[in-house]
Write a protein that holds these residues in place. Structure first.
Motif, PDB file in Angstrom:
ATOM      1  N   PHE A   1      39.294  46.564  46.531  1.00 30.33           N
ATOM      2  CA  PHE A   1      38.501  47.788  46.626  1.00 30.33           C
ATOM      3  C   PHE A   1      37.604  47.765  45.395  1.00 30.33           C
ATOM      4  O   PHE A   1      38.081  47.908  44.273  1.00 30.33           O
ATOM      5  N   THR A   2      36.320  47.541  45.589  1.00 31.93           N
ATOM      6  CA  THR A   2      35.443  47.242  44.469  1.00 31.93           C
ATOM      7  C   THR A   2      34.797  48.498  43.883  1.00 31.93           C
ATOM      8  O   THR A   2      34.473  49.448  44.600  1.00 31.93           O
ATOM      9  N   LEU A   3      34.607  48.468  42.558  1.00 27.34           N
ATOM     10  CA  LEU A   3      33.885  49.514  41.837  1.00 27.34           C
ATOM     11  C   LEU A   3      32.915  48.831  40.883  1.00 27.34           C
ATOM     12  O   LEU A   3      33.206  47.760  40.354  1.00 27.34           O
TER      13      LEU A   3
ATOM     14  N   ASN B   1      28.838  52.968  41.897  1.00 27.45           N
ATOM     15  CA  ASN B   1      29.227  52.963  43.305  1.00 27.45           C
ATOM     16  C   ASN B   1      30.541  52.239  43.512  1.00 27.45           C
ATOM     17  O   ASN B   1      31.079  51.618  42.594  1.00 27.45           O
ATOM     18  N   TRP B   2      31.042  52.349  44.736  1.00 30.46           N
ATOM     19  CA  TRP B   2      32.253  51.631  45.116  1.00 30.46           C
ATOM     20  C   TRP B   2      32.076  50.997  46.492  1.00 30.46           C
ATOM     21  O   TRP B   2      31.194  51.359  47.252  1.00 30.46           O
ATOM     22  N   GLN B   3      32.922  50.023  46.771  1.00 27.58           N
ATOM     23  CA  GLN B   3      32.941  49.281  48.037  1.00 27.58           C
ATOM     24  C   GLN B   3      31.606  48.622  48.348  1.00 27.58           C
ATOM     25  O   GLN B   3      31.055  48.738  49.457  1.00 27.58           O
ATOM     26  N   GLU B   4      31.109  47.888  47.354  1.00 27.18           N
ATOM     27  CA  GLU B   4      29.968  47.008  47.543  1.00 27.18           C
ATOM     28  C   GLU B   4      30.258  45.721  46.781  1.00 27.18           C
ATOM     29  O   GLU B   4      31.163  45.682  45.952  1.00 27.18           O
ATOM     30  N   PRO B   5      29.538  44.616  47.062  1.00 29.41           N
ATOM     31  CA  PRO B   5      29.792  43.379  46.324  1.00 29.41           C
ATOM     32  C   PRO B   5      29.615  43.590  44.820  1.00 29.41           C
ATOM     33  O   PRO B   5      28.696  44.293  44.382  1.00 29.41           O
ATOM     34  N   VAL B   6      30.512  42.985  44.045  1.00 30.87           N
ATOM     35  CA  VAL B   6      30.443  43.099  42.589  1.00 30.87           C
ATOM     36  C   VAL B   6      30.585  41.721  41.964  1.00 30.87           C
ATOM     37  O   VAL B   6      31.001  40.763  42.618  1.00 30.87           O
ATOM     38  N   ALA B   7      30.240  41.654  40.687  1.00 35.82           N
ATOM     39  CA  ALA B   7      30.472  40.447  39.892  1.00 35.82           C
ATOM     40  C   ALA B   7      31.499  40.814  38.836  1.00 35.82           C
ATOM     41  O   ALA B   7      31.185  41.482  37.862  1.00 35.82           O
ATOM     42  N   CYS B   8      32.731  40.398  39.041  1.00 34.07           N
ATOM     43  CA  CYS B   8      33.809  40.728  38.103  1.00 34.07           C
ATOM     44  C   CYS B   8      34.273  39.449  37.428  1.00 34.07           C
ATOM     45  O   CYS B   8      34.712  38.512  38.098  1.00 34.07           O
ATOM     46  N   GLY B   9      34.145  39.404  36.103  1.00 30.21           N
ATOM     47  CA  GLY B   9      34.518  38.189  35.389  1.00 30.21           C
ATOM     48  C   GLY B   9      33.722  36.983  35.808  1.00 30.21           C
ATOM     49  O   GLY B   9      34.227  35.856  35.798  1.00 30.21           O
TER      50      GLY B   9
END
Length: 233
Positions: free
Chosen positions: A50-52, A152-160
C-alpha cells in the motif's frame, strides 16, 4: 490482495533467496535501500504494498494544519486494508519522521502487517510498543512537515531507489525488504521454494564436511544426488 496460503509460503522464503531468483529472471533492482528493521529479531513479514508518497517540503503545504486535510497520512491510514504493508517513499530524508507512535498504533489496530520506508520514524519507543513491524533508515525527532510534504497514496512510488506499484508483494526480514512484481508472484514463489529446498540440502552436505566446488552450485553428479534425496523424504 494476497491470500493467507501465499503469505505462509513466502514467510518461509528469505529475501536473500528471493533476490537470487528475481536476479535469474532479469530483475536486479528489487531490494529497497535503507529499509532495515528497527527492532532486532522482527519476524519475516509479507503483504501487498500500500504505497504512500512524500515530496520535498513546501512551506505553504507542509504545515501542522495539513494533518487534517482529506489528503493526509491520517486519511491514507484509514484506507489501508488489513494485511497490507505500507511502503512509504520519503526520498531518503532522514531528518523528519514520517510516522510516530500514534499513527503506527492506528496502523497496528487496523491489522496492517508492517511499514517499510526509505525514511525514518519518530517517537521510536512508542512505535516499538505498538508491535508494528517497521523497516526504515532509523529515527528522527522532527515531524514529517519539517522536511516533507505528503501528496498521495496508492500510486507508483520510488522507495529506496526501487519502483513499487500498489499491490506488488513485499517480503521483509533481517536482510531488508524486497519487492516481487504482482504479475510474477506465482512463478517466483515456485522457483524460490525450490531454491530454498536445494540450499537446505547443500547446507546439510556442508555440515557433513563436503567441499564447495561442484556442490554450490551443484554439478550434474550433485544435482542427481539432490533429486534422489527428494524422493527419499
Amino acid at each position: 490482495m494476497i491470500d493467507q496460503q501465499t503469505v505462509d509460503v513466502l514467510r518461509g522464503i528469505s529475501t536473500a533467496t528471493l533476490t537470487t531468483v528475481l536476479f535469474k529472471k532479469g530483475l536486479r533492482n528489487v531490494w529497497l535501500r535503507g529499509a532495515q528493521p528497527i527492532r532486532p529479531g522482527q519476524p519475516r513479514t509479507v503483504g501487498a504494498a500500500f504505497t504512500l508518497r512524500f515530496v520535498p517540503a513546501r512551506e505553504d503545504l507542509a504545515t501542522p494544519e495539513s494533518w487534517s486535510s482529506p489528503r493526509s497520512t491520517r486519511a491514507a491510514i484509514e484506507a489501508m486494508p488489513s494485511g497490507c504493508i505500507a511502503v512509504v517513499d520519503a526520498m531518503g530524508v532522514t531528518d523528519a519522521g514520517i510516522f510516530g507512535d500514534i499513527l503506527c498504533a492506528r496502523m497496528a489496530k487496523r491489522g496492517v502487517a508492517g511499514l517499510v520506508t526509505d525514511g525514518v520514524v519518530r517517537d521510536v519507543d512508542g512505535v516499538l510498543s505498538t508491535g508494528l513491524a517497521v523497516w526504515g533508515k532509523g529515527t528522527a525527532a522532527p515531524a514529517s512537515v519539517a522536511g516533507l510534504t505528503f501528496v498521495n497514496w496508492q500510486e507508483p512510488v520510488a522507495c529506496g531507489g526501487v519502483a513499487v506499484f500498489p499491490n506488488d508483494i513485499i517480503v521483509a526480514d533481517s536482510d531488508g525488504a524486497v519487492v516481487i512484481p504482482q504479475a510474477m508472484l506465482m512463478e517466483i514463489i515456485e522457483l524460490a521454494a525450490e531454491q530454498e529446498r536445494l540450499e537446505t540440502w547443500i547446507m546439510s552436505q556442508v555440515n557433513e564436511g563436503a567441499s564447495l566446488p561442484g556442490l554450490y552450485p551443484p554439478n550434474e553428479e550433485n544435482r542427481l544426488r539432490y533429486e534422489k534425496s527428494k524422493t527419499q523424504q
